[in-house]
Scaffold this motif. Sequence first.
Motif, PDB file in Angstrom:
ATOM      1  N   ALA A  52      -5.110   1.270  -8.520  1.00 47.00           N
ATOM      2  CA  ALA A  52      -6.357   1.385  -7.772  1.00 47.00           C
ATOM      3  C   ALA A  52      -6.310   0.580  -6.482  1.00 47.00           C
ATOM      4  N   ALA A  53      -5.609  -0.548  -6.499  1.00 47.14           N
ATOM      5  CA  ALA A  53      -5.522  -1.390  -5.317  1.00 47.14           C
ATOM      6  C   ALA A  53      -4.448  -0.922  -4.345  1.00 47.14           C
ATOM      7  N   ARG A  54      -3.394  -0.299  -4.875  1.00 43.09           N
ATOM      8  CA  ARG A  54      -2.227   0.006  -4.049  1.00 43.09           C
ATOM      9  C   ARG A  54      -2.196   1.415  -3.479  1.00 43.09           C
TER      10      ARG A  54
ATOM     11  N   HIS B 254       9.017  14.399  -6.770  1.00 47.99           N
ATOM     12  CA  HIS B 254       9.793  13.165  -6.746  1.00 47.99           C
ATOM     13  C   HIS B 254       9.014  12.044  -6.053  1.00 47.99           C
ATOM     14  N   LYS B 255       8.283  12.376  -5.012  1.00 48.89           N
ATOM     15  CA  LYS B 255       7.453  11.349  -4.359  1.00 48.89           C
ATOM     16  C   LYS B 255       6.318  10.906  -5.270  1.00 48.89           C
ATOM     17  N   GLY B 256       5.777  11.826  -6.049  1.00 51.27           N
ATOM     18  CA  GLY B 256       4.740  11.462  -7.001  1.00 51.27           C
ATOM     19  C   GLY B 256       5.263  10.505  -8.060  1.00 51.27           C
ATOM     20  N   ARG B 257       6.485  10.742  -8.529  1.00 53.95           N
ATOM     21  CA  ARG B 257       7.089   9.835  -9.520  1.00 53.95           C
ATOM     22  C   ARG B 257       7.325   8.460  -8.916  1.00 53.95           C
ATOM     23  N   LEU B 258       7.798   8.433  -7.669  1.00 54.74           N
ATOM     24  CA  LEU B 258       7.997   7.147  -7.002  1.00 54.74           C
ATOM     25  C   LEU B 258       6.667   6.413  -6.843  1.00 54.74           C
ATOM     26  N   ALA B 259       5.633   7.132  -6.449  1.00 51.97           N
ATOM     27  CA  ALA B 259       4.318   6.508  -6.286  1.00 51.97           C
ATOM     28  C   ALA B 259       3.833   5.911  -7.601  1.00 51.97           C
ATOM     29  N   ARG B 260       4.069   6.587  -8.687  1.00 47.98           N
ATOM     30  CA  ARG B 260       3.641   6.074  -9.994  1.00 47.98           C
ATOM     31  C   ARG B 260       4.382   4.778 -10.323  1.00 47.98           C
ATOM     32  N   VAL B 261       5.695   4.779 -10.082  1.00 46.11           N
ATOM     33  CA  VAL B 261       6.500   3.587 -10.354  1.00 46.11           C
ATOM     34  C   VAL B 261       6.019   2.408  -9.510  1.00 46.11           C
TER      35      VAL B 261
ATOM     36  N   VAL C 130       3.537  -1.161   3.862  1.00 50.03           N
ATOM     37  CA  VAL C 130       3.068   0.206   3.645  1.00 50.03           C
ATOM     38  C   VAL C 130       4.264   1.107   3.339  1.00 50.03           C
ATOM     39  N   VAL C 131       4.186   1.821   2.235  1.00 49.16           N
ATOM     40  CA  VAL C 131       5.172   2.847   1.896  1.00 49.16           C
ATOM     41  C   VAL C 131       4.518   4.184   2.195  1.00 49.16           C
ATOM     42  N   ASP C 132       5.006   4.855   3.231  1.00 50.50           N
ATOM     43  CA  ASP C 132       4.350   6.060   3.739  1.00 50.50           C
ATOM     44  C   ASP C 132       5.015   7.308   3.164  1.00 50.50           C
ATOM     45  N   LEU C 133       4.319   7.980   2.265  1.00 48.57           N
ATOM     46  CA  LEU C 133       4.837   9.190   1.619  1.00 48.57           C
ATOM     47  C   LEU C 133       4.241  10.462   2.209  1.00 48.57           C
TER      48      LEU C 133
ATOM     49  N   LEU D 288       0.857  -1.185   0.000  1.00 48.29           N
ATOM     50  CA  LEU D 288       0.000   0.000   0.000  1.00 48.29           C
ATOM     51  C   LEU D 288       0.894   1.237   0.000  1.00 48.29           C
ATOM     52  N   VAL D 289       0.674   2.132  -0.940  1.00 52.05           N
ATOM     53  CA  VAL D 289       1.415   3.388  -1.020  1.00 52.05           C
ATOM     54  C   VAL D 289       0.516   4.484  -0.469  1.00 52.05           C
ATOM     55  N   LEU D 290       0.904   5.035   0.667  1.00 52.48           N
ATOM     56  CA  LEU D 290       0.073   6.005   1.374  1.00 52.48           C
ATOM     57  C   LEU D 290       0.514   7.420   1.019  1.00 52.48           C
TER      58      LEU D 290
END
Length: 248
Positions: free
Chosen positions: A105-107, A203-210, A162-165, A2-4
């Motif tokens: 959608a799931a992550r 940069h966090k948005g790019r990581l979340a996309r990846v 959980v990856v907490d951004l 889960l990417v938060l």
Amino acid sequence: MLVLLPPSETKIDGGSGPPLRLEALSHPALDAVRETLVDELVELAADPAACRAALGLSPAQHTEIARNAALWTSPTIPALQRYTGVLYDALDVRSLRGAAAARAAARLAVGSALFGLLRASDPVPAYRLSAGSALPGGGTLAARWKPVLEPELAAVAEQELVVDLRSGSYVALGRVPGAVTVNVLAERPDGTRSVVSHFNKAHKGRLARVLAGSRAEPSDAAGVAAIARRAGMRVERRDRSLEIIVPA
């Protein structure tokens, strides 16, 4: 996994979904606090001066007050389509297709000052409330959310990584045990580094996309770092914390 994500102050207007129904949102254990906060914001909107003071708004931001006044009646759209701004522009979830879109959608989830924890498809109206807002009802938002949000996040963390951004003020609403956290550092030609502020969200948005679109299913920080590196990002790991290194 889960990417938060953190929320954004900016949100698009309108929507095609029905008005807010708390029972349509995920994590129903949070509904009591959600309902209380929505009611408080609607009531507060009837006093524009008090609303501006509580939410840190300028006189020109009257549309934000109108949004809150209509929280129970305005149309909704899925949470990930509601938020805009630097991080969400870099994430660009609307451009994902097929399996990548389904994984996203799931992550992907959002930490919200009003709703606590939102999944990607949860239908929400436009609203204005940030983690640092001080509502007249008493008590900080952290004091209200922490007793119910932390157990909910802990339950999620027991099931998946959980990856907490989120930023610090939103982490204070409810911490995630064992979460992978991420910092963005700018490296100068002499090798010295400093925390990135202005482009941190991008940069966090790019990581979340990846992470959202990857076929891999990491179980720890090393696995998350490996996905980012395959996408061309420079990442260093410090136990459960990752550092994205970018040129100064």
